[in-house]
Design an enzyme around this catalytic site. Structure first.
Site, PDB file in Angstrom:
ATOM      1  N   ASP A 155      85.841   2.816   9.357  1.00  0.00           N
ATOM      2  CA  ASP A 155      86.206   2.302  10.839  1.00  0.00           C
ATOM      3  C   ASP A 155      87.658   2.491  10.697  1.00  0.00           C
ATOM      4  O   ASP A 155      88.188   2.719  10.696  1.00  0.00           O
ATOM      5  CB  ASP A 155      87.234   0.583   9.420  1.00  0.00           C
ATOM      6  CG  ASP A 155      86.756  -0.595  10.119  1.00  0.00           C
ATOM      7  OD1 ASP A 155      86.350  -0.972  11.078  1.00  0.00           O
ATOM      8  OD2 ASP A 155      87.787  -1.076   9.749  1.00  0.00           O
ATOM      9  N   THR A 157      87.163  -1.751  17.806  1.00  0.00           N
ATOM     10  CA  THR A 157      88.279  -0.766  17.598  1.00  0.00           C
ATOM     11  C   THR A 157      88.587   1.067  18.146  1.00  0.00           C
ATOM     12  O   THR A 157      89.192   1.390  18.699  1.00  0.00           O
ATOM     13  CB  THR A 157      89.039  -0.981  15.924  1.00  0.00           C
ATOM     14  OG1 THR A 157      87.762  -0.379  15.305  1.00  0.00           O
ATOM     15  CG2 THR A 157      89.222  -2.431  16.222  1.00  0.00           C
ATOM     16  N   THR A 158      87.401   1.782  17.742  1.00  0.00           N
ATOM     17  CA  THR A 158      87.585   2.965  17.743  1.00  0.00           C
ATOM     18  C   THR A 158      87.364   3.061  18.861  1.00  0.00           C
ATOM     19  O   THR A 158      87.803   4.090  19.901  1.00  0.00           O
ATOM     20  CB  THR A 158      86.215   3.804  16.817  1.00  0.00           C
ATOM     21  OG1 THR A 158      86.643   3.649  15.739  1.00  0.00           O
ATOM     22  CG2 THR A 158      86.187   5.303  17.543  1.00  0.00           C
ATOM     23  N   ASP A 214      83.279  -6.451  10.319  1.00  0.00           N
ATOM     24  CA  ASP A 214      83.026  -6.461  11.412  1.00  0.00           C
ATOM     25  C   ASP A 214      81.804  -7.249  11.390  1.00  0.00           C
ATOM     26  O   ASP A 214      81.619  -8.264  12.984  1.00  0.00           O
ATOM     27  CB  ASP A 214      82.600  -4.880  11.416  1.00  0.00           C
ATOM     28  CG  ASP A 214      83.872  -4.199  11.482  1.00  0.00           C
ATOM     29  OD1 ASP A 214      85.003  -5.263  11.491  1.00  0.00           O
ATOM     30  OD2 ASP A 214      83.931  -2.528  11.647  1.00  0.00           O
TER      31      ASP A 214
END
Length: 552
Positions: free
Chosen positions: A66, A99-100, A392
């Site tokens: 994550d 997010t990545t 998520d």
């Protein structure tokens, strides 16, 4: 140290320990630091992404892929790098996932911007071009997006499965995706204007170890991981008057330190009798209110436990604040903060059931507005990563319900946006046109990294993707398992449009913020912690990214 000449004499305006990095050196330093953060998480992207093992200063181990968890756990000690971490945190807060991708795009934007700066294109022109491209790309996201109904369970399941793929929840994603969708739909409210609001405050996650993830289940109401304070208390009620209490059932202590001199055993006994009477009065107030069950956030004295058990009242102490707040939503009862003001109106009716095997209380209100997702994992590390993946998935499904739009996944939307941006660049005048084209190239990083992380030929697949989109197939994306280009919308690989818009906006703004800096002035070491390490070398790497940074 910096000097200025005044009447022929140098005037010192900065301390001896100060550091200053200017112009191209400052830009190179900032871009290098930001790219270091982005590259540290790139290998976690996609269904075939790898995990990171993070060990903090206390020796606690976290195994995850994550993005925001990795960046928050890493010991980052560089001001520019921390700006990029904020991109991930904002993405997590606003969209719950992606997010990545957001951090990776920000790093690629800066890499391509560096190439433009080396061609003597001014940072202002690059920033303006990135702003134009970001705005246009977000407009095109809305055109590419497909409307989805909150009752479209199949599409919502696909969104949940796409989010969980590549994470700890992937092995049982069919079961878990169904639980996630049912949980989100269970706390979705239709507003007066026709929109849908997902109240995640009414959704709780409880984790347990010892079973496989497939044993996870969805409960109506709350699951409280506590034991009765006394073994003789009843534990099951079909219809109980429940009291939520944030006031200790203990002897009241003085606000200041006091000492009492006792001359005889009778005086000591009077003090003990007075304490006992005080506890008896507190229990009597609970009994008079008609309460059958008490969930107390504070402590309960041993003697009070005895009195409550004699009255047939179930009491639970040290209930977590979050659990007490959730019970408030489930039961519709207020949290009482002062026993002296307790009345029957402060109670709520609900069922309470004890599961001795799981050591849980199941609490359900007459008109419950809350649900609990009970997650299982074989070990603590497994269940922690499972919880992150499920959280998520819940966030993206709730965002999809609220936003009402989905996009094809597998890099399809990035390639389509890149194609449209290149067409748009032809209408942009000046050097900004090159920045728009660089923005398009940066978006294509996502399918390229997806392919690389799956061990596929990224160049050949990207060429195939571009050809498919040029021929009008805007849903063409990567199937990293088969290693070919497919219609990802038909394959059930879908993402929420809001997360993509947020990722593009956050990445562009972070890149522009870094590009606008041409002078770094530090009172000491160019690090945020001010440690002993020499982390301020201009044009260096992360500038002191901590012990973990080098291992990423």
């Amino acid at each position: 140290m910096s000097q200025r000449m005044q009447q022929g004499q140098p005037m010192i305006i900065m301390g001896e320990d100060a550091q200053r990095v200017q112009d191209k050196d400052a830009q190179e330093y900032n871009i290098s630091a930001a790219r270091g953060v982005a590259e540290s998480v790139r290998s976690t992207l996609g269904p075939k992404g790898m995990d990171k093992m993070l060990v903090d200063s206390m020796g606690d181990v976290t195994i995850t892929n994550d993005g925001v968890t990795i960046l928050q756990t890493m010991d980052i000690d560089n001001p520019t790098a921390e700006m990029v971490v904020e991109v991930a945190e904002t993405q997590e807060d606003e969209a719950g996932d992606g997010t990545t991708s957001a951090v990776a795009i920000a790093g690629e934007l800066l890499k391509n911007a560096e190439d433009l700066l080396e061609q003597d294109i001014h940072p202002t022109a690059v920033i303006k071009g990135f702003n134009l491209a970001s705005e246009y790309a977000r407009e095109q996201v809305d055109e590419v997006a497909t409307a989805v109904d909150p009752d479209d369970t199949e599409t919502l399941r696909n969104v949940a499965e796409t989010s969980m793929t590549g994470k700890g929840a992937e092995l049982d994603k069919d079961t878990l995706a169904d639980l996630v969708v049912r949980a989100v739909q269970g706390v979705t409210i239709a507003a007066d204007d026709g929109s849908h609001v997902v109240d995640l405050a009414n959704l709780n996650i409880e984790t347990r170890t010892g079973r496989a993830a497939g044993a996870s289940r969805l409960l109506t109401g709350a699951a409280i991981d506590k034991d009765p304070v006394h073994e003789d208390m009843p534990t099951d009620f079909e219809s109980a008057n429940v009291l939520l209490l944030n006031d200790p059932i203990e002897v009241e202590e003085a606000d200041v330190d006091t000492s009492v001199n006792v001359d005889s055993p009778d005086q000591l006994q009077k003090f003990l009798d007075q304490e006992e009477e005080q506890l008896r009065e507190k229990v009597d107030r609970i009994v008079e209110s008609g309460a059958d069950v008490v969930f107390c956030q504070k402590g309960i004295d041993d003697l009070a436990q005895h009195y409550l058990a004699k009255e047939g009242i179930l009491a639970v102490r040290r209930t977590k604040k979050s659990d007490l707040t959730f019970l408030k939503n489930v039961l519709g009862a207020p949290i009482v903060t002062d026993l002296d003001s307790l009345t029957a109106d402060d109670l709520a009716v609900g069922s309470v059931e004890r599961d001795d095997d799981e050591e849980l209380f199941y609490v359900e209100g007459e008109d419950s507005h809350g649900v609990t997702l009970l997650l299982y994992g074989t070990t603590e590390h497994v269940v922690d990563e499972l919880e992150r993946g499920i959280q998520d998935a819940i966030d993206v499904v709730s965002t999809t319900v609220s936003d009402g739009r989905t996009l094809p996944g597998g890099g399809a939307v990035e390639v389509e946006l890149a194609r449209r941006l290149r067409d748009y660049a032809d209408s942009v005048e000046g050097r900004e046109q090159l920045a728009v084209e660089a923005f398009a190239d940066s978006l294509e990083l996502i399918p390229r990294v997806l392919a690389e992380n799956a061990g596929l030929d990224a160049i050949d697949l990207l060429v195939d993707l571009r050809a498919a989109h040029e021929s009008g197939d805007q849903n063409a994306g990567l199937d990293v398992f088969a290693g070919e280009v497919v219609d990802t919308a038909d394959a059930g690989v879908v993402e929420t449009a809001h997360a993509k818009e947020q990722a593009i906006a956050s990445a562009a703004e972070a890149a522009n913020l870094v590009l606008k800096i041409d002078d770094i002035i530090s009172a000491g070491d160019l690090s945020t912690a001010g440690g002993d390490d020499e982390g301020g070398a201009p044009a260096g790497g992360m500038g002191g990214m901590g012990g973990m940074g080098g291992a990423m």
